[in-house]
Motif scaffolding. Structure first.
Motif, PDB file in Angstrom:
ATOM      1  N   TYR A  32       0.856  -1.185   0.000  1.00  0.00           N
ATOM      2  CA  TYR A  32       0.000   0.000   0.000  1.00  0.00           C
ATOM      3  C   TYR A  32       0.888   1.230   0.000  1.00  0.00           C
ATOM      4  CZ  TYR A  32       0.967  -0.648   5.000  1.00  0.00           C
ATOM      5  OH  TYR A  32       1.585  -0.863   6.204  1.00  0.00           O
ATOM      6  N   TYR A  33       0.255   2.363  -0.195  1.00  0.00           N
ATOM      7  CA  TYR A  33       0.974   3.629  -0.325  1.00  0.00           C
ATOM      8  C   TYR A  33       0.288   4.661   0.557  1.00  0.00           C
ATOM      9  CZ  TYR A  33       2.407   0.937  -4.335  1.00  0.00           C
ATOM     10  OH  TYR A  33       2.867  -0.088  -5.126  1.00  0.00           O
ATOM     11  N   LEU A  34       1.077   5.424   1.248  1.00  0.00           N
ATOM     12  CA  LEU A  34       0.564   6.449   2.145  1.00  0.00           C
ATOM     13  C   LEU A  34       0.990   7.818   1.654  1.00  0.00           C
ATOM     14  CD1 LEU A  34       1.492   4.583   5.416  1.00  0.00           C
ATOM     15  CD2 LEU A  34      -0.835   5.025   4.621  1.00  0.00           C
ATOM     16  N   PHE A  35       0.109   8.773   1.819  1.00  0.00           N
ATOM     17  CA  PHE A  35       0.354  10.119   1.313  1.00  0.00           C
ATOM     18  C   PHE A  35      -0.051  11.148   2.362  1.00  0.00           C
ATOM     19  CE2 PHE A  35       0.793   9.064  -3.242  1.00  0.00           C
ATOM     20  CZ  PHE A  35       0.272   7.782  -3.258  1.00  0.00           C
ATOM     21  N   TRP A  36       0.571  12.307   2.267  1.00  0.00           N
ATOM     22  CA  TRP A  36       0.101  13.487   2.964  1.00  0.00           C
ATOM     23  C   TRP A  36      -0.126  14.570   1.918  1.00  0.00           C
ATOM     24  CZ3 TRP A  36      -1.500  14.700   7.772  1.00  0.00           C
ATOM     25  CH2 TRP A  36      -1.260  13.777   8.804  1.00  0.00           C
TER      26      TRP A  36
END
Lengths: 114, 115
Positions: A32-36
């Motif tokens: 998965y990929y996390l972003f701000w």
């Protein structure tokens, strides 16, 4: 199903203080990929950072730093020596397909007072 | 390079009327997304185009919403007839086929107010 929680609805700090914005995520996917993203008063969502699930290395970019901890499913964002221009709504987001179909947290409104 | 542009920035309509929102993605971006944030809620995914094809429309709330992307360039999102609960900010985003950073580029949003 995926979920992103940002427990802090609003934060107020005085300029030059450090502030940490919390983000906790839920997913059963192993990749998965996390972003701000930052949403200034103008309204657009401005990309700040992406983190892959297989890369737990923390990152620093100027006054911004991010702490990714898979053990606690957290991806926290710290602003050091905050400035008035940092005032905005900050969103944490999760994607299980690279760059697609984000699940956003509710956002944290940060107010930096002079 | 121009960013993602959305029009109108704000629309006020009465319940039962029709509204069409437009999004112009960044030139060359095949992927186009619609998201929305209704009052007090999270930003929610609506649908995803790859060029002119709908890749995923699982987030569309009901059949009052119709999205099109003829020719694979700009996209429109029509709400017909609008209901009170449709009020919110509608965001459009675009990305390249393979984006090095995996990011979506968002527009400033179209605020819809249904009275």
């Amino acid at each position: 199903a995926q979920k992103v929680t940002q427990a802090q609805t609003e934060i107020s700090v005085v300029e030059k203080e450090d502030v940490t914005l919390d983000c906790v995520y839920e997913t059963r996917d192993t990749t998965y990929y996390l972003f701000w993203y930052k949403q200034p008063p103008s309204g657009e969502l401005v990309f700040l950072i992406r983190r892959n699930s297989f890369d737990e290395q923390n990152e620093i970019s100027g006054r911004y730093s991010w702490n990714f901890q898979k053990s606690t499913s957290s991806f926290n964002f710290t602003i050091t020596a905050s400035q008035v221009v940092d005032s905005a709504v900050y969103f944490c987001a999760l994607s299980v397909r690279y760059g697609q179909n984000f699940v956003f947290g509710p956002g944290t409104r940060l107010s930096v007072l002079p | 390079e121009a960013g993602v542009t959305q029009f109108p920035s704000h629309s006020v309509i009465e319940k039962g009327q029709t509204v069409t929102l437009r999004c112009d993605p960044i030139s060359g971006h095949d992927n186009l997304y619609w998201y929305r944030r209704v009052m007090g809620k999270e930003i929610k995914f609506l649908l995803h185009f790859v060029k002119e094809s709908k890749q995923d429309e699982s987030g569309m709330p009901n059949n009052r919403f119709l999205a099109e992307r003829t020719g694979g360039t700009y996209s429109t999102l029509k709400v017909q007839p609008a209901e009170l609960e449709d009020s919110g900010v509608y965001f459009c985003a675009s990305s390249q086929e393979v984006s090095r950073r995996g990011e979506l580029f968002f527009g400033e949003g179209s605020r819809l107010t249904v009275l």
